[in-house]
Design a protein around this motif. Sequence first.
Motif, PDB file in Angstrom:
ATOM      1  N   ALA A   3       0.841  -1.193   0.000  1.00  0.00           N
ATOM      2  CA  ALA A   3       0.000   0.000   0.000  1.00  0.00           C
ATOM      3  C   ALA A   3       0.879   1.246   0.000  1.00  0.00           C
ATOM      4  O   ALA A   3       1.973   1.253   0.574  1.00  0.00           O
ATOM      5  CB  ALA A   3      -0.903  -0.005   1.230  1.00  0.00           C
ATOM      6  N   LEU A   4       0.410   2.282  -0.634  1.00  0.00           N
ATOM      7  CA  LEU A   4       1.172   3.521  -0.702  1.00  0.00           C
ATOM      8  C   LEU A   4       1.123   4.257   0.633  1.00  0.00           C
ATOM      9  O   LEU A   4       0.065   4.378   1.245  1.00  0.00           O
ATOM     10  CB  LEU A   4       0.612   4.429  -1.797  1.00  0.00           C
ATOM     11  CG  LEU A   4       0.754   3.925  -3.232  1.00  0.00           C
ATOM     12  CD1 LEU A   4       0.082   4.898  -4.192  1.00  0.00           C
ATOM     13  CD2 LEU A   4       2.209   3.731  -3.606  1.00  0.00           C
ATOM     14  N   VAL A  89      -6.223   7.274  -3.073  1.00  0.00           N
ATOM     15  CA  VAL A  89      -7.057   8.384  -2.588  1.00  0.00           C
ATOM     16  C   VAL A  89      -8.502   7.921  -2.434  1.00  0.00           C
ATOM     17  O   VAL A  89      -9.174   8.266  -1.455  1.00  0.00           O
ATOM     18  CB  VAL A  89      -6.945   9.618  -3.513  1.00  0.00           C
ATOM     19  CG1 VAL A  89      -7.932  10.698  -3.113  1.00  0.00           C
ATOM     20  CG2 VAL A  89      -5.508  10.163  -3.485  1.00  0.00           C
ATOM     21  N   THR A  90      -8.974   7.118  -3.375  1.00  0.00           N
ATOM     22  CA  THR A  90     -10.335   6.575  -3.285  1.00  0.00           C
ATOM     23  C   THR A  90     -10.509   5.786  -1.996  1.00  0.00           C
ATOM     24  O   THR A  90     -11.481   5.983  -1.258  1.00  0.00           O
ATOM     25  CB  THR A  90     -10.634   5.680  -4.504  1.00  0.00           C
ATOM     26  OG1 THR A  90     -10.572   6.484  -5.685  1.00  0.00           O
ATOM     27  CG2 THR A  90     -11.998   5.034  -4.400  1.00  0.00           C
ATOM     28  N   ASP A  91      -9.576   4.889  -1.702  1.00  0.00           N
ATOM     29  CA  ASP A  91      -9.660   4.081  -0.480  1.00  0.00           C
ATOM     30  C   ASP A  91      -9.609   4.944   0.776  1.00  0.00           C
ATOM     31  O   ASP A  91     -10.351   4.703   1.735  1.00  0.00           O
ATOM     32  CB  ASP A  91      -8.541   3.041  -0.434  1.00  0.00           C
ATOM     33  CG  ASP A  91      -8.728   1.920  -1.443  1.00  0.00           C
ATOM     34  OD1 ASP A  91      -9.841   1.777  -1.992  1.00  0.00           O
ATOM     35  OD2 ASP A  91      -7.748   1.197  -1.689  1.00  0.00           O
ATOM     36  N   THR A  95     -12.970   4.782   3.217  1.00  0.00           N
ATOM     37  CA  THR A  95     -12.908   3.825   4.315  1.00  0.00           C
ATOM     38  C   THR A  95     -12.379   4.443   5.605  1.00  0.00           C
ATOM     39  O   THR A  95     -11.216   4.831   5.666  1.00  0.00           O
ATOM     40  CB  THR A  95     -12.008   2.642   3.920  1.00  0.00           C
ATOM     41  OG1 THR A  95     -12.412   2.165   2.637  1.00  0.00           O
ATOM     42  CG2 THR A  95     -12.089   1.531   4.939  1.00  0.00           C
ATOM     43  N   PRO A  96     -13.219   4.527   6.664  1.00  0.00           N
ATOM     44  CA  PRO A  96     -12.700   5.006   7.951  1.00  0.00           C
ATOM     45  C   PRO A  96     -11.696   4.010   8.518  1.00  0.00           C
ATOM     46  O   PRO A  96     -11.866   2.796   8.391  1.00  0.00           O
ATOM     47  CB  PRO A  96     -13.938   5.076   8.848  1.00  0.00           C
ATOM     48  CG  PRO A  96     -15.114   4.903   7.959  1.00  0.00           C
ATOM     49  CD  PRO A  96     -14.637   4.223   6.710  1.00  0.00           C
ATOM     50  N   VAL A  97     -10.633   4.527   9.105  1.00  0.00           N
ATOM     51  CA  VAL A  97      -9.587   3.693   9.684  1.00  0.00           C
ATOM     52  C   VAL A  97      -9.263   4.243  11.065  1.00  0.00           C
ATOM     53  O   VAL A  97      -9.131   5.453  11.242  1.00  0.00           O
ATOM     54  CB  VAL A  97      -8.316   3.723   8.807  1.00  0.00           C
ATOM     55  CG1 VAL A  97      -7.173   2.970   9.463  1.00  0.00           C
ATOM     56  CG2 VAL A  97      -8.600   3.156   7.433  1.00  0.00           C
ATOM     57  N   ASN A  98      -9.141   3.343  12.038  1.00  0.00           N
ATOM     58  CA  ASN A  98      -8.712   3.786  13.354  1.00  0.00           C
ATOM     59  C   ASN A  98      -7.216   4.048  13.268  1.00  0.00           C
ATOM     60  O   ASN A  98      -6.424   3.122  13.128  1.00  0.00           O
ATOM     61  CB  ASN A  98      -9.019   2.729  14.417  1.00  0.00           C
ATOM     62  CG  ASN A  98      -8.731   3.235  15.804  1.00  0.00           C
ATOM     63  OD1 ASN A  98      -8.230   4.335  15.982  1.00  0.00           O
ATOM     64  ND2 ASN A  98      -9.049   2.440  16.799  1.00  0.00           N
TER      65      ASN A  98
END
Length: 188
Positions: A3-4, A89-91, A95-98
């Motif tokens: 992943a970037l 950027v789409t992801d 998608t919320p991420v803790n």
Amino acid sequence: MAALTPLAISTIALLAERPMHPYEMLQLLIERRDDRLLKVRAGSLYHTIERLERDQLVEAVGTERSGNRPERTTYAMTDAGRDALRSAVTDLLRTPVNEYPRFPFALSEAHNLPADEVITLLAERRDALAADEAELESVIVRAHERGVHEAYWFVADYLLTVHRAELAWIDRLLDRLRTKDLAWPHPQ
């Protein structure tokens, strides 16, 4: 391909504007205050570019030398880089991420300190946030004055809104601590 990272995304995004060399990218990231959003260090940027080139997301398109300066390699985004930028950027937007922010963690452990120390520390944080708030307001005013399209700087408005919410919350907490409305378990 992994992943970037945020720095990789920013690097590819800069190259979406035009081909450039790493030093120019570094200067733009700092000038645009992207260091508020991600860690911006020269060594990390050069390492990121090497990895992006290895993954064929960017490519060297030229080398130049000016005077006694070292050679500077100019990079451009590849089609695969454009696709990877769009996907990353789409992801991130979708998608919320803790993200495990440090401040909520510190709050969860604040009971280990005396209340008067917590009050002092929160007041210092409040002052720092207020200074950041003033700087963010200035960024927004300058962007308006320069006619910069809002899509390029609305992140400053987001950060300002978050700062203001945190400031208001800290003010309420400080008031509760000072008036002893919030009982404190740690002895003074």
